[in-house]
Design an enzyme around this catalytic site. Structure first.
Site, PDB file in Angstrom:
ATOM      1  N   ASP A   1       5.722  -0.523   8.267  1.00 38.83           N
ATOM      2  CA  ASP A   1       4.982  -0.882   7.060  1.00 38.83           C
ATOM      3  C   ASP A   1       5.288  -2.323   6.677  1.00 38.83           C
ATOM      4  OD1 ASP A   1       4.093   1.726   6.958  1.00 38.83           O
ATOM      5  OD2 ASP A   1       5.721   2.373   5.642  1.00 38.83           O
TER       6      ASP A   1
ATOM      7  N   ASP B   1       6.747   4.503  12.075  1.00 38.94           N
ATOM      8  CA  ASP B   1       5.689   3.519  11.876  1.00 38.94           C
ATOM      9  C   ASP B   1       6.277   2.301  11.173  1.00 38.94           C
ATOM     10  OD1 ASP B   1       6.000   4.726   9.318  1.00 38.94           O
ATOM     11  OD2 ASP B   1       4.392   6.121   9.818  1.00 38.94           O
TER      12      ASP B   1
ATOM     13  N   ASP C   1      12.780   3.780  -4.064  1.00 36.28           N
ATOM     14  CA  ASP C   1      13.616   4.909  -4.485  1.00 36.28           C
ATOM     15  C   ASP C   1      15.096   4.739  -4.141  1.00 36.28           C
ATOM     16  OD1 ASP C   1      12.919   5.183  -1.806  1.00 36.28           O
ATOM     17  OD2 ASP C   1      12.142   7.226  -1.997  1.00 36.28           O
TER      18      ASP C   1
HETATM   19  P1  ATP Z   1       9.839   7.983   7.033  1.00 31.87           P
HETATM   20  O1  ATP Z   1      10.203   7.110   8.157  1.00 31.87           O
HETATM   21  O2  ATP Z   1      10.461   9.324   7.127  1.00 31.87           O
HETATM   22  O3  ATP Z   1       8.377   7.994   6.726  1.00 31.87           O
HETATM   23  P2  ATP Z   1       9.988   6.172   4.836  1.00 31.87           P
HETATM   24  O4  ATP Z   1      11.176   5.518   4.181  1.00 31.87           O
HETATM   25  O5  ATP Z   1       9.043   5.304   5.559  1.00 31.87           O
HETATM   26  O6  ATP Z   1      10.557   7.322   5.758  1.00 31.87           O
HETATM   27  P3  ATP Z   1       7.751   6.936   3.210  1.00 31.87           P
HETATM   28  O7  ATP Z   1       7.505   8.191   2.461  1.00 31.87           O
HETATM   29  O8  ATP Z   1       6.856   6.608   4.349  1.00 31.87           O
HETATM   30  O9  ATP Z   1       9.259   6.985   3.691  1.00 31.87           O
HETATM   31  O10 ATP Z   1       7.736   5.753   2.144  1.00 31.87           O
HETATM   32  C1  ATP Z   1       7.775   4.384   2.524  1.00 31.87           C
HETATM   33  C2  ATP Z   1       8.602   3.575   1.539  1.00 31.87           C
HETATM   34  O11 ATP Z   1       7.990   3.561   0.258  1.00 31.87           O
HETATM   35  C3  ATP Z   1      10.001   4.138   1.295  1.00 31.87           C
HETATM   36  O12 ATP Z   1      10.917   3.640   2.241  1.00 31.87           O
HETATM   37  C4  ATP Z   1      10.305   3.648  -0.120  1.00 31.87           C
HETATM   38  O13 ATP Z   1      10.767   2.321  -0.107  1.00 31.87           O
HETATM   39  C5  ATP Z   1       8.945   3.656  -0.778  1.00 31.87           C
HETATM   40  N1  ATP Z   1       8.665   4.902  -1.513  1.00 31.87           N
HETATM   41  C6  ATP Z   1       7.961   5.963  -1.066  1.00 31.87           C
HETATM   42  N2  ATP Z   1       7.860   6.925  -1.994  1.00 31.87           N
HETATM   43  C7  ATP Z   1       8.519   6.474  -3.075  1.00 31.87           C
HETATM   44  C8  ATP Z   1       8.765   6.995  -4.391  1.00 31.87           C
HETATM   45  N3  ATP Z   1       8.319   8.217  -4.734  1.00 31.87           N
HETATM   46  N4  ATP Z   1       9.452   6.238  -5.253  1.00 31.87           N
HETATM   47  C9  ATP Z   1       9.882   4.999  -4.906  1.00 31.87           C
HETATM   48  N5  ATP Z   1       9.700   4.459  -3.697  1.00 31.87           N
HETATM   49  C10 ATP Z   1       9.018   5.166  -2.785  1.00 31.87           C
HETATM   50 MG    MG Z   2       7.141   5.958   6.397  1.00 31.73          MG
END
Ligand code: ATP
Ligand code: MG
Length: 418
Positions: free
Chosen positions: A60, A58, A138
């Site tokens: 964001d 997705d 993170d």
């Molecule tokens: P995926 O594609 O697997 O969903 P993602 O990187 O998009 O991976 P998400 O859990 O959807 O992971 O989180 C979106 C973004 O928000 C992350 O890329 C990160 O920048 C931030 N984020 C999410 N959770 C945390 C956290 N616990 N602490 C700091 N930043 C976070």
């Molecule tokens: Mg994500």
């Protein structure tokens, strides 16, 4: 509008990232926000995945518009959020998540009670600048921003280099970032599994892991689901088993069972094939031995319960204990109990029960569970084959198969499923 210092801004074309790879709806959200005078960038997993040549799950968007301002700009939007407020902008069935730049709570925020004395963040909803938004994320590879119009990538934290090096690196001090939010430990495992990157920190000692106990159960369940339903469950489980984490998340699950490993692999195959997957199935697998042991204890001895009653009580108590750690929605507990109880009937194959079992709404999941047990060597594989055949048989064939079963009364022993 402020200018943000000290980020490397790079042309995205030489990095093989271009606008055409982005969901047009996300491009539209960015365009509308910028048209209204706000900053807007694609951020996080989607930018990382584009740079890796992978297809993002997705897209964001991060912006300096407040959630209310976003809501005002998009008719088909609503505000959601448990830990912090974000806007969901809807395009048919597609939803673009728009979050407002935030900063990591520190200094005043802590004094004002946003963080506990031990550094755990309780609320993190203070708005910030783009730069602050980058630094509160993170991992460096998760803190890259992409402008699909100007085709520019913004890197404050060295994330581009870490993508090339295939390293997962915390932004700032790993231990401090983990104390702020122990869930990042699970995320570190998840991204190692998903991306195949190595982690640039040694963090899985017992002390760090114990902080996971401070995390609300609902959040742990969400992370559990993300970890195991993304198509890389087998790898994630292998990584987890090298840490003390399973002992905290699933204290009742035995270590290193073949059943669990097979279930993880099976889940990954289903994800790859586009078949539905549910966290309940994996919890049913993880807690299976515990459930069996409890049922056995309850039914054994002279005053023991009847095996059916023992199973019901055992399932309830096993799930109640797990829910104290990980808050799973009720429908998952019901699903798990159905799958467990159906195992008794699948194994017993009592002629009168068979048609009912075949029609049970959770039959398919229970049958998949049975086949895993057969693969793991826990039951005679002919039982699994029998259930495979009866599903493929004609109505007459079914009747013949059922008639060929010995009536329950003439079986040896009293509890044929054990
Ligand atoms: P995926 O594609 O697997 O969903 P993602 O990187 O998009 O991976 P998400 O859990 O959807 O992971 O989180 C979106 C973004 O928000 C992350 O890329 C990160 O920048 C931030 N984020 C999410 N959770 C945390 C956290 N616990 N602490 C700091 N930043 C976070
Ligand atoms: Mg994500």
């Amino acid at each position: 509008m402020e200018t943000e210092p000290s980020a490397a801004a790079l042309d995205s074309k030489p990095l093989n990232v271009s606008r055409e790879q982005v969901d047009p709806n996300a491009v539209d959200v960015v365009a509308k926000l910028k048209g209204a005078g706000f900053q807007a960038w694609l951020v996080g997993g989607c930018v990382r995945d584009l740079l890796l040549g992978a297809h993002p799950k997705d897209f964001d968007v991060a912006t300096n518009a407040t959630p209310e301002q976003v809501r005002g700009l998009f008719r088909r939007s609503r505000l959601v959020g448990r830990r912090f407020k974000i806007a969901h902008v809807r395009y048919g069935r597609d939803v673009i998540e728009v979050s407002t730049f935030r900063k990591a709570p520190s200094g005043d925020a802590r004094i004002n009670g946003n963080a506990k004395a031990n550094g755990l963040i309780l609320r993190d909803n203070a708005y910030g600048t783009l730069r602050e938004d980058a630094f509160r994320r993170d991992f460096t590879v998760n803190a890259l921003y992409y402008d699909p119009h100007e085709e520019r990538i913004l890197d404050y934290v060295g994330g581009l280099e870490d993508i090339t090096r295939q390293r997962l690196r915390f932004i700032g001090d790993a231990r401090q970032r983990l104390r702020e939010d122990p869930v990042r430990l699970l995320r570190a495992i998840r991204f190692q599994a998903k991306l195949g990157f190595g982690l640039d920190a040694d963090v899985d000692d017992g002390r760090m892991v114990a902080h996971l106990r401070e995390i609300p159960g609902a959040r742990l369940f969400d992370e559990f689901s993300k970890m195991f339903l993304g198509g890389y469950a087998a790898r994630a489980w292998q990584l987890l088993e090298r840490t003390p984490i399973p002992g905290i998340l699933f204290p009742a699950a035995p270590k290193g069972t073949r059943l669990v490993q097979l279930a993880m692999e099976n889940t990954d195959r289903r994800v790859a094939a586009g078949l539905p997957v549910t966290p309940g199935f994996l919890l049913a697998v993880l807690l299976w031995e515990d459930f069996r042991a409890r049922a056995k204890a309850l039914s054994s001895g002279p005053g023991g319960a009847k095996s059916g009653d023992a199973a019901v009580l055992a399932a309830q108590s096993a799930l109640a204990d797990q829910r104290r750690i990980m808050a799973m929605p009720r429908r998952h507990s019901h699903f798990i109990q159905d799958v467990w109880h159906l195992q008794r009937h699948l194994r017993a194959r009592r002629p009168k029960r068979v048609p009912k079992v075949l029609q049970h709404p959770k039959f398919r999941a229970a049958y998949d569970f049975l086949l895993l047990c057969a693969d793991a060597g826990l039951i005679n594989p002919t039982i699994g084959q029998w259930w495979t055949e009866i599903q493929e048989a004609s109505a007459d064939g079914r009747d013949a198969m059922i008639n060929a079963l010995q009536p329950a009364g003439r079986r040896r022993g009293k509890s044929p499923q054990r």
